[in-house]
Enzyme design. Structure first.
Site, PDB file in Angstrom:
ATOM      1  N   LYS A   6       0.826  -1.220   0.000  1.00 10.43           N
ATOM      2  CA  LYS A   6       0.000   0.000   0.000  1.00 10.43           C
ATOM      3  C   LYS A   6       0.856   1.266   0.000  1.00 10.43           C
ATOM      4  CE  LYS A   6      -4.424  -1.652   1.430  1.00 10.43           C
ATOM      5  NZ  LYS A   6      -5.386  -1.921   2.460  1.00 10.43           N
ATOM      6  N   LYS A  52      -5.008 -10.147  -6.749  1.00  9.96           N
ATOM      7  CA  LYS A  52      -6.105 -10.491  -5.827  1.00  9.96           C
ATOM      8  C   LYS A  52      -7.392  -9.745  -6.207  1.00  9.96           C
ATOM      9  CE  LYS A  52      -6.064  -8.456  -1.848  1.00  9.96           C
ATOM     10  NZ  LYS A  52      -5.791  -7.910  -0.529  1.00  9.96           N
ATOM     11  N   LYS A  55     -11.469  -4.707  -3.328  1.00 10.65           N
ATOM     12  CA  LYS A  55     -12.430  -3.596  -3.358  1.00 10.65           C
ATOM     13  C   LYS A  55     -11.806  -2.375  -4.017  1.00 10.65           C
ATOM     14  CE  LYS A  55     -14.011  -4.803   1.270  1.00 10.65           C
ATOM     15  NZ  LYS A  55     -13.366  -4.539   2.548  1.00 10.65           N
TER      16      LYS A  55
END
Ligand code: TYM
Length: 339
Positions: free
Chosen positions: A115, A201, A204
């Protein structure tokens, strides 16, 4: 048996959340209930503010996530269902555990590295200390089982390390403050991949809606997304071994297997030799069959804000009560004087 897990109320929950985690919330909730144990499922709204967010959206997503969880079978009469923001002990225990967690441990977390990317200096402090809050979430309730997908395994391993170090540093050998929790992942669906790229993956935060099936997609949308899913030109093999090196095919067969409760080999015994032109509609049908009742229930629940808020308030009151003894013990073990 104490089951504890959380989900961030960011964006719409998708098939990865469902097969990787929510199905097991329901399974373990029922097992715990039958055994006289407890199940705690919470919305990780405090984790959701570790990245830039829109406050109004967070409020809406929080209520919609409660509605989704209940629609999927999380039952507030069997599970303590709440949001972190109404249980201050999560943030309090995080602070106490900040003294035990090491910078090096946090710096090695793959989620932090993914991230933050190259811009570590620009990230919030919360994104870095995120796994310590996650450890507090789990340890506060003396969890024995933590149902999560593959991507959260590392955070639960860190939780175990923090608990072990705290117990060793501050507790008598025969009176540890924290239970060491076990990770609980599903056998075939621990990592559901994007429909557009079998090496990424399902997430969202992927900008493409076509990369994921949302739990609230209608049947037409589900069929369209499955039909457009990336595949290769080969027919399906008749044994699991033949899927090696075919990430997209492996993902679609894995989803079929998880939804039907049959092993990958069993699925391939029936569908081996089929091209994707035949397999995709079959997969679409299984998806629609599973998700339609969830969608219908979600639509019923979603509008009733008062009931959704009441579920969270009731769960939070129970959670505050359950968490208190552990929090008190942690303060005491650290030598902190309180009233
Ligand atoms: P979150 O909100 O990203 O995801 C919720 C759950 O869904 C699982 N999951 C997946 N499983 C399979 N395939 C996928 N593509 C996929 N994507 C997500 C996740 O593994 C997770 O179980 N940090 C956590 C929330 C959290 C938590 C906790 C979890 C906060 N405190 C304490 C367990 C215990 C998170 O962001 O999950």
């Amino acid at each position: 048996m104490r089951v504890v897990s959380g989900i961030q109320p960011t964006g719409k929950p998708h098939l990865g959340n469902y097969l990787g985690a929510i199905v097991n919330y329901v399974k373990l909730q029922d097992e715990a209930h039958a055994l006289g144990g407890e199940c705690f499922i919470f919305l990780a709204d405090l984790h959701a503010i570790s990245q830039p967010h829109d406050p109004a959206e967070l409020t809406t997503n929080t209520r919609e996530m409660v509605a989704t969880l209940v629609a999927c079978g999380v039952d507030p009469s069997k599970t303590v269902l709440f949001n972190q923001a109404q249980v201050p002990a999560h943030a309090e225990l995080q602070w106490l555990l900040n003294g035990t967690a090491r910078m090096g441990w946090l710096g090695r977390m793959t989620q932090w590295k993914d991230k933050a990317g190259k811009n570590r200096e620009g990230q919030s402090v919360a994104l870095f200390t995120y796994p310590v809050l996650q450890a507090a979430d789990v340890l506060l309730y003396q969890a024995t089982h933590v149902p999560v997908g593959e991507d959260q395994k590392q955070h639960i391993e860190l939780t175990r390390d923090i608990a072990q170090k705290f117990n060793t540093d501050f507790c008598a050998e025969d009176a540890p403050v924290f239970t060491i929790p076990e990770v609980y992942t599903p056998p075939t669906a621990a990592r559901i991949m994007s429909l557009r790229d079998g090496t990424a993956k399902m997430s969202k935060s992927d900008p493409s809606e076509m990369s994921r099936i949302s739990l609230t997609d209608d049947p037409d949308t589900i069929m369209k997304k499955v039909k457009k899913a990336k595949t290769d030109p080969e027919p399906l093999p008749s044994e699991a071994q033949g899927l090696e090196g075919r990430a997209e095919a492996q993902n679609l067969v894995g989803i079929f297997s998880a939804l039907t409760g049959r092993s990958v080999d069993e699925v391939l015994a029936d569908h081996g030799g089929e091209g994707f032109g035949a397999f995709k509609p079959a997969l679409g049908e299984v998806l629609v069959e599973t998700l339609s009742p969830i969608n219908a229930r979600f639509m019923e629940l979603k509008g009733d804000q008062e009931s959704l808020d009441a579920i969270l308030a009731r769960g939070a009151a129970q959670a505050r009560e359950h968490g208190l003894p552990t929090l008190d013990k942690a303060y005491k073990a650290l030598g902190l004087v309180r009233g």
